[in-house]
Design a protein around this motif. Structure first.
Motif, PDB file in Angstrom:
ATOM      1  N   GLU A 122       0.832  -1.207   0.000  1.00  0.00           N
ATOM      2  CA  GLU A 122       0.000   0.000   0.000  1.00  0.00           C
ATOM      3  C   GLU A 122       0.869   1.261   0.000  1.00  0.00           C
ATOM      4  O   GLU A 122       0.542   2.244  -0.662  1.00  0.00           O
ATOM      5  N   ILE A 123       1.963   1.237   0.736  1.00  0.00           N
ATOM      6  CA  ILE A 123       2.880   2.379   0.766  1.00  0.00           C
ATOM      7  C   ILE A 123       3.486   2.596  -0.618  1.00  0.00           C
ATOM      8  O   ILE A 123       3.586   3.728  -1.097  1.00  0.00           O
ATOM      9  N   ALA A 124       3.876   1.511  -1.270  1.00  0.00           N
ATOM     10  CA  ALA A 124       4.457   1.614  -2.613  1.00  0.00           C
ATOM     11  C   ALA A 124       3.442   2.192  -3.599  1.00  0.00           C
ATOM     12  O   ALA A 124       3.790   3.034  -4.447  1.00  0.00           O
ATOM     13  N   ILE A 125       2.197   1.772  -3.489  1.00  0.00           N
ATOM     14  CA  ILE A 125       1.141   2.301  -4.363  1.00  0.00           C
ATOM     15  C   ILE A 125       0.974   3.797  -4.131  1.00  0.00           C
ATOM     16  O   ILE A 125       0.672   4.548  -5.057  1.00  0.00           O
ATOM     17  N   ASN A 126       1.219   4.247  -2.895  1.00  0.00           N
ATOM     18  CA  ASN A 126       1.080   5.656  -2.522  1.00  0.00           C
ATOM     19  C   ASN A 126       2.394   6.422  -2.732  1.00  0.00           C
ATOM     20  O   ASN A 126       2.616   7.453  -2.103  1.00  0.00           O
ATOM     21  N   ASP A 127       3.261   5.889  -3.571  1.00  0.00           N
ATOM     22  CA  ASP A 127       4.563   6.513  -3.891  1.00  0.00           C
ATOM     23  C   ASP A 127       5.444   6.713  -2.662  1.00  0.00           C
ATOM     24  O   ASP A 127       6.230   7.660  -2.604  1.00  0.00           O
ATOM     25  N   GLY A 128       5.294   5.854  -1.674  1.00  0.00           N
ATOM     26  CA  GLY A 128       6.145   5.917  -0.489  1.00  0.00           C
ATOM     27  C   GLY A 128       5.787   7.013   0.487  1.00  0.00           C
ATOM     28  O   GLY A 128       6.466   7.203   1.493  1.00  0.00           O
ATOM     29  N   ILE A 129       4.717   7.737   0.199  1.00  0.00           N
ATOM     30  CA  ILE A 129       4.292   8.833   1.075  1.00  0.00           C
ATOM     31  C   ILE A 129       3.405   8.258   2.181  1.00  0.00           C
ATOM     32  O   ILE A 129       2.330   7.718   1.914  1.00  0.00           O
ATOM     33  N   ASP A 131       1.113   9.003   5.207  1.00  0.00           N
ATOM     34  CA  ASP A 131       0.326  10.012   5.908  1.00  0.00           C
ATOM     35  C   ASP A 131      -0.833   9.317   6.634  1.00  0.00           C
ATOM     36  O   ASP A 131      -1.010   8.103   6.525  1.00  0.00           O
ATOM     37  N   GLU A 132      -1.611  10.080   7.385  1.00  0.00           N
ATOM     38  CA  GLU A 132      -2.693   9.495   8.181  1.00  0.00           C
ATOM     39  C   GLU A 132      -3.763   8.852   7.306  1.00  0.00           C
ATOM     40  O   GLU A 132      -4.346   7.830   7.678  1.00  0.00           O
ATOM     41  N   LYS A 133      -4.002   9.427   6.145  1.00  0.00           N
ATOM     42  CA  LYS A 133      -4.990   8.859   5.224  1.00  0.00           C
ATOM     43  C   LYS A 133      -4.547   7.459   4.782  1.00  0.00           C
ATOM     44  O   LYS A 133      -5.344   6.525   4.768  1.00  0.00           O
ATOM     45  N   LEU A 134      -3.274   7.321   4.456  1.00  0.00           N
ATOM     46  CA  LEU A 134      -2.740   6.017   4.061  1.00  0.00           C
ATOM     47  C   LEU A 134      -2.795   5.030   5.220  1.00  0.00           C
ATOM     48  O   LEU A 134      -3.160   3.864   5.037  1.00  0.00           O
ATOM     49  N   LEU A 135      -2.439   5.485   6.416  1.00  0.00           N
ATOM     50  CA  LEU A 135      -2.486   4.598   7.583  1.00  0.00           C
ATOM     51  C   LEU A 135      -3.907   4.086   7.825  1.00  0.00           C
ATOM     52  O   LEU A 135      -4.104   2.914   8.151  1.00  0.00           O
ATOM     53  N   GLY A 136      -4.889   4.947   7.634  1.00  0.00           N
ATOM     54  CA  GLY A 136      -6.287   4.525   7.763  1.00  0.00           C
ATOM     55  C   GLY A 136      -6.663   3.499   6.712  1.00  0.00           C
ATOM     56  O   GLY A 136      -7.343   2.509   7.007  1.00  0.00           O
ATOM     57  N   ARG A 137      -6.205   3.728   5.486  1.00  0.00           N
ATOM     58  CA  ARG A 137      -6.479   2.783   4.392  1.00  0.00           C
ATOM     59  C   ARG A 137      -5.842   1.426   4.679  1.00  0.00           C
ATOM     60  O   ARG A 137      -6.452   0.382   4.478  1.00  0.00           O
ATOM     61  N   ILE A 138      -4.604   1.449   5.169  1.00  0.00           N
ATOM     62  CA  ILE A 138      -3.913   0.202   5.514  1.00  0.00           C
ATOM     63  C   ILE A 138      -4.663  -0.525   6.631  1.00  0.00           C
ATOM     64  O   ILE A 138      -4.893  -1.740   6.553  1.00  0.00           O
ATOM     65  N   ALA A 139      -5.051   0.210   7.665  1.00  0.00           N
ATOM     66  CA  ALA A 139      -5.762  -0.397   8.797  1.00  0.00           C
ATOM     67  C   ALA A 139      -7.074  -1.039   8.338  1.00  0.00           C
ATOM     68  O   ALA A 139      -7.396  -2.167   8.739  1.00  0.00           O
ATOM     69  N   ARG A 140      -7.823  -0.346   7.490  1.00  0.00           N
ATOM     70  CA  ARG A 140      -9.090  -0.902   6.992  1.00  0.00           C
ATOM     71  C   ARG A 140      -8.860  -2.146   6.145  1.00  0.00           C
ATOM     72  O   ARG A 140      -9.583  -3.138   6.261  1.00  0.00           O
TER      73      ARG A 140
END
Length: 166
Positions: A122-129, A131-140
Motif C-alpha cells: 500500500e505504501i508503494a502504491i502511494n509513492d512511499g508517502i 500520511d494518516e490517510k494512508l495509515l487509515g487505508r492500511i488499517a481498513r
C-alpha cells in the motif's frame, strides 16, 4: 417395482448433478447438500448420494479446508477471516482447527509478516508517502483481510515515517 425404479432414476439424476458440481471445483459437504436441495432432490436421495461420494473420497471437508486455506493465504488473508468463511461453508470447528494446524505446521505461516507485506504494498502504491490517510487505508484493508495485529503494524509504519523524516 415402479417406486424402486423411480427412486433409482432420482438417485441417478442426483449423482449426475453432484458429479457436475464437483467437476467444476471442490465443494464442502454442506455446499453440495445445499446445491442438491436447490435442484429439488429429496433429503433421502441427497443423503445417499453424499454418503457414497464421501465413501469414495469425492467429498472431504478436511481436504477442502486445506485447499481453501492454501488459496486464502495466497490471497494474503488472515486465519481469522479464513476460519469464519470456512465455518460459513459448513466446515466444523474441529476440522477447521486441524486443517489450520496441519497447514501452518507444514508451511510455517507468519501472519505478522504477511500483514507488513500488505502495508508495504500500500505504501508503494502511494509513492512511499506515509500520511494518516494512508495509515487509515492500511488499517481498513488489514481489518477486511482478518488480521488482528493492526495497531502494532500501524505503529511500526509510523516509526518508519519518523525515521524517514529525520
Amino acid at each position: 417395482m415402479e417406486v424402486n425404479s423411480e427412486k433409482m432414476n432420482e438417485l441417478e439424476k442426483a449423482n449426475v448433478a453432484a458429479a457436475r458440481f464437483l467437476s467444476l471445483r471442490m465443494h464442502s459437504e454442506k455446499e453440495l447438500v445445499d446445491k442438491l436441495k436447490q435442484k429439488g432432490f429429496e433429503y433421502s436421495i441427497i443423503s445417499e448420494v453424499v454418503a457414497e461420494l464421501k465413501e469414495n473420497g469425492y467429498i472431504d471437508d478436511y481436504m477442502y479446508a486445506i485447499r481453501f486455506i492454501e488459496i486464502g493465504y495466497g490471497k494474503k488473508r488472515a486465519r481469522k477471516r479464513l476460519a469464519k468463511e470456512l465455518s460459513e461453508l459448513g466446515i466444523s470447528a474441529e476440522i477447521i482447527r486441524n486443517a489450520f494446524d496441519d497447514f501452518e505446521y507444514e508451511n510455517s505461516i507468519d501472519e505478522y509478516a504477511m500483514a507488513v507485506s500488505i502495508a508495504k504494498n500500500e505504501i508503494a502504491i502511494n509513492d512511499g508517502i506515509i500520511d494518516e490517510k494512508l495509515l487509515g487505508r492500511i488499517a481498513r484493508k488489514l481489518e477486511r483481510q482478518g488480521f488482528d495485529n493492526i495497531y502494532s503494524i500501524v505503529t511500526e509504519i509510523r516509526e518508519w515515517k519518523d525515521i524517514d523524516e529525520q
